[in-house]
Scaffold this motif. Structure first.
Motif, PDB file in Angstrom:
ATOM      1  N   ILE A   7       0.848  -1.185   0.000  1.00  0.00           N
ATOM      2  CA  ILE A   7       0.000   0.000   0.000  1.00  0.00           C
ATOM      3  C   ILE A   7       0.885   1.237   0.000  1.00  0.00           C
ATOM      4  N   PRO A   8       0.672   2.174  -0.902  1.00  0.00           N
ATOM      5  CA  PRO A   8       1.552   3.355  -0.971  1.00  0.00           C
ATOM      6  C   PRO A   8       1.382   4.256   0.242  1.00  0.00           C
ATOM      7  N   SER A   9       2.404   5.051   0.484  1.00  0.00           N
ATOM      8  CA  SER A   9       2.367   5.985   1.612  1.00  0.00           C
ATOM      9  C   SER A   9       1.377   7.114   1.330  1.00  0.00           C
ATOM     10  N   LEU A  10       0.966   7.803   2.379  1.00  0.00           N
ATOM     11  CA  LEU A  10       0.053   8.929   2.236  1.00  0.00           C
ATOM     12  C   LEU A  10       0.809  10.132   1.659  1.00  0.00           C
ATOM     13  N   LEU A  27       8.912   9.902   6.971  1.00  0.00           N
ATOM     14  CA  LEU A  27      10.180   9.853   7.702  1.00  0.00           C
ATOM     15  C   LEU A  27      10.861   8.501   7.551  1.00  0.00           C
ATOM     16  N   GLY A  28      10.067   7.445   7.407  1.00  0.00           N
ATOM     17  CA  GLY A  28      10.630   6.102   7.292  1.00  0.00           C
ATOM     18  C   GLY A  28       9.526   5.092   7.070  1.00  0.00           C
ATOM     19  N   GLU A  29       9.919   3.857   6.818  1.00  0.00           N
ATOM     20  CA  GLU A  29       8.954   2.784   6.650  1.00  0.00           C
ATOM     21  C   GLU A  29       9.547   1.482   7.144  1.00  0.00           C
ATOM     22  N   TYR A  34       4.233   2.932   7.727  1.00  0.00           N
ATOM     23  CA  TYR A  34       5.002   4.148   7.518  1.00  0.00           C
ATOM     24  C   TYR A  34       5.032   5.033   8.770  1.00  0.00           C
ATOM     25  N   VAL A  35       6.054   5.889   8.821  1.00  0.00           N
ATOM     26  CA  VAL A  35       6.136   6.934   9.839  1.00  0.00           C
ATOM     27  C   VAL A  35       6.206   8.263   9.093  1.00  0.00           C
ATOM     28  N   TYR A  36       5.345   9.191   9.464  1.00  0.00           N
ATOM     29  CA  TYR A  36       5.271  10.481   8.789  1.00  0.00           C
ATOM     30  C   TYR A  36       5.623  11.632   9.732  1.00  0.00           C
ATOM     31  N   LEU A  37       6.170  12.681   9.161  1.00  0.00           N
ATOM     32  CA  LEU A  37       6.243  13.963   9.846  1.00  0.00           C
ATOM     33  C   LEU A  37       4.944  14.678   9.501  1.00  0.00           C
ATOM     34  N   ALA A  38       4.243  15.173  10.500  1.00  0.00           N
ATOM     35  CA  ALA A  38       2.957  15.821  10.268  1.00  0.00           C
ATOM     36  C   ALA A  38       2.839  17.064  11.148  1.00  0.00           C
TER      37      ALA A  38
END
Length: 228
Positions: A7-10, A27-29, A34-38
């Motif tokens: 599944i692709p990242s947001l 930020l990473g996967e 996934y890990v996002y900066l938000a």
């Protein structure tokens, strides 16, 4: 990059929780997602958001386990990241039959891991860190682990890759408690938490003895981390 069946990242700019959070970048996967900066628009601060894209029930349970552990540890020591929010949501733009994913919102920890910084030093031919620097970081690590142990939590994955060094290179944050164990020595370890880090995990952490991990498990890994 995402694999063909992953599944692709947001995308940047996507909003979650009715506009509360705005995705800025990945930020990473890892294996779970996934890990996002938000941006937290309500509190006007940057946060880290973890998304679990694996819908297997054991993975989802293990994902929640990490946040449950951090909710206990963060109030005990500022050396652990804080948890701000948890929710399940079908991201904006999804089709009606698309799955709902689990999300966890955490304190954004700037800086680099000790492993990344060590790798960069070695590539530049600078050699390992100085003893005084390492002792300072390890004293913080031992204090954080002591507080965790007093709460009957064993980290079980202490290694340079799970220690963030904040800007200024004085203070650390202990991250990734995904395989932490809640309970005393001999208590059963969760199936999803039965992982090891070669070179840092002691012998009792391997499959045949996984239930015997205790405070000494983290002490051993701290020694291996300091040596590395």
């Amino acid at each position: 990059m995402a694999g063909a069946n992953r599944i692709p990242s947001l995308p940047p700019g996507l909003v979650l929780q009715r506009g509360r959070y705005v995705i800025e970048r990945v930020l990473g996967e890892g294996g779970f997602g996934y890990v996002y900066l938000a941006r937290d628009t309500k509190q006007n601060r940057q946060v880290a958001i973890k998304q679990c894209i694996d819908l297997d029930s054991e993975t989802v349970r293990q994902f929640g386990h990490e946040f449950a552990v951090l909710k206990v540890l963060a109030p005990l020591s500022s050396l652990f990241p804080q948890v701000y929010d948890e929710f399940g949501e079908q991201p904006q733009g999804s089709a009606p039959n698309d799955p709902k994913f689990e999300f966890g919102v955490m304190e954004f920890v700037p800086g680099k891991t000790l492993q990344t910084m060590l790798d960069e030093r070695m590539q530049r031919g600078q050699g390992p860190f100085g003893e005084a620097e390492v002792v300072g970081w390890m004293l913080q690590l031992l204090d954080a682990l002591d507080r965790a142990h007093n709460a009957n939590i064993i980290h079980r994955d202490v290694k340079p890759a799970n220690i963030m060094l904040l800007p200024g290179e004085k203070q650390i944050k202990v991250i990734d408690v995904g395989i932490a164990k809640i309970g005393k020595a001999g208590d059963k370890t969760q199936r999803g938490a039965g992982a090891v880090s070669p070179g840092f995990s002691p012998s009792e952490q391997y499959a045949a003895h996984a239930g015997r991990t205790d405070r000494g498990t983290d002490v051993y890994a701290t020694g291996a981390t300091m040596y590395a």
